[in-house]
Scaffold this active site. Structure first.
Site, PDB file in Angstrom:
ATOM      1  N   HIS A  93       5.393   9.040   1.128  1.00 38.77           N
ATOM      2  CA  HIS A  93       4.982   7.995   0.187  1.00 38.77           C
ATOM      3  C   HIS A  93       6.115   6.991   0.017  1.00 38.77           C
ATOM      4  O   HIS A  93       7.292   7.334   0.101  1.00 38.77           O
ATOM      5  CB  HIS A  93       4.609   8.590  -1.167  1.00 38.77           C
ATOM      6  N   ARG A 111      -9.099  -9.820   2.806  1.00 37.78           N
ATOM      7  CA  ARG A 111      -9.589  -9.162   1.590  1.00 37.78           C
ATOM      8  C   ARG A 111      -9.926  -7.701   1.812  1.00 37.78           C
ATOM      9  O   ARG A 111     -10.909  -7.170   1.291  1.00 37.78           O
ATOM     10  CB  ARG A 111     -10.785  -9.928   1.007  1.00 37.78           C
ATOM     11  N   GLU A 170      -7.226   1.995   0.648  1.00 43.35           N
ATOM     12  CA  GLU A 170      -8.232   2.486   1.603  1.00 43.35           C
ATOM     13  C   GLU A 170      -7.599   2.777   2.955  1.00 43.35           C
ATOM     14  O   GLU A 170      -6.550   2.229   3.292  1.00 43.35           O
ATOM     15  CB  GLU A 170      -9.390   1.482   1.755  1.00 43.35           C
ATOM     16  N   ASP A 228       5.032   0.782  -8.216  1.00 46.02           N
ATOM     17  CA  ASP A 228       4.267   1.446  -7.162  1.00 46.02           C
ATOM     18  C   ASP A 228       2.806   1.034  -7.291  1.00 46.02           C
ATOM     19  O   ASP A 228       2.102   1.479  -8.193  1.00 46.02           O
ATOM     20  CB  ASP A 228       4.409   2.965  -7.297  1.00 46.02           C
ATOM     21  N   CYS A 236      -0.196   3.174   1.014  1.00 52.04           N
ATOM     22  CA  CYS A 236       1.033   2.892   0.259  1.00 52.04           C
ATOM     23  C   CYS A 236       1.996   1.961   0.976  1.00 52.04           C
ATOM     24  O   CYS A 236       2.560   1.052   0.354  1.00 52.04           O
ATOM     25  CB  CYS A 236       1.738   4.190  -0.129  1.00 52.04           C
TER      26      CYS A 236
END
Length: 291
Positions: free
Chosen positions: A115, A71, A46, A130, A76
């Site tokens: 990434h 939480r 998110e 990943d 990435c």
């Protein structure tokens, strides 16, 4: 974050992902597979902090506080830096690399390296790990072997060798989507350092044309399922029933999906933002022609 920072609270991480394989499991392929399956089912992808105008911090303490104790989820860099720290604390040999995202682009494109991915050495060989690629996140490590179709708990993937110079290996990760191999990202083995991820993180979080600036992206895996949210469009891909999509009607529905299906503890519960601030951001995403 240093390359071998072992200050992570492993019991808290194991509790967060539901791992019950012991306090300090051995650095084996079985351990890697178990952790890789559980992590993306428990910790969502998110970008709420970017939408809220809050910095995305990549030091281990901040990542642990956000993804483990609060939480929340992340993107990435947060996921794979956390996962790298866990693996190193367990004694795995891990190297970090950067990928060029091809998902949604032509496979011949050369986008920037935005990434992060990992390569883990085990007694059985090298594996790509990943846990932070949004809706197409891997749920298992992939053997670093070109041309091999590899079945994971969430679909089939393969690594293809690309480029003409064998001395400089390049790989492309493909996913089997509806019977067609679709490019996800490409990468090479140019060494990456934490400062490189800091720069890339700043770019994706602040560049005006970054997809993360104007859009809500959230995703989580579940047994046999992938959940994805892009602004108001909520998608559920079920291994047996296929893919279903629906448009969320309002902020209340967006909140419920983020909390219940995506599994995020929304940031207005920790006092860092107010409910009104969060609702304003979500409401903006329901308006047309924002990006």
């Amino acid at each position: 974050m240093t390359a071998h920072d072992t200050s992570l609270d492993l019991p808290a991480y194991f509790a967060r992902i539901g791992f019950d394989g012991g306090a300090h499991p051995p650095p084996t392929l079985d351990t890697l597979r178990a952790l890789h399956l559980l992590h993306p089912q428990a910790i969502p992808f998110e970008n709420l902090d970017v939408l809220l105008g809050r910095p995305v911090r990549l030091d281990l303490a901040s990542i642990e506080r956000k993804l483990v104790h609060n939480r929340r989820g992340g993107y990435c860099y947060e996921h794979n830096l956390l996962f790298r720290s866990v693996l190193e604390a367990l004694g795995f040999r891990v190297k970090s690399y950067a990928g060029r995202v091809l998902w949604g682009r032509d496979a011949s494109a050369t986008p920037p390296r935005t990434h992060m991915l990992l390569v883990v050495e085990t007694d059985e060989g090298a594996f790509v790990a990943d846990v932070g690629f949004g809706g197409m996140t891997l749920s298992a490590p992939l053997a670093l072997e070109a041309g091999l179709e590899q079945i994971t708990p969430h679909g089939a993937f393969r690594l293809e060798s690309i480029g003409d110079d064998a001395r400089v290996p390049h790989f492309r990760l493909d996913a089997l989507i509806g019977g067609t191999w679709t490019a996800v990202y490409r990468f090479d083995f140019d060494p990456q350092y934490d400062v490189d991820y800091e720069m890339s993180n700043h770019f994706v979080a602040t560049y005006p044309q970054s997809i993360f600036i104007h859009n809500l992206l959230a995703a989580r895996l579940a047994p046999g399922r992938r959940y994805g949210l892009f602004n108001q469009r909520f998608s559920v891909h079920d291994d047996r029933e296929g893919t279903a999509q629906r448009e969320l009607a309002d902020v209340g529905q967006m909140r419920r999906v983020l909390s219940d299906e995506i599994g995020i503890r929304l940031p207005d519960t920790d006092g860092s933002v107010t409910s009104a601030e969060l609702d304003a951001v979500l409401a903006r995403l329901t308006q047309p022609n924002l990006a």
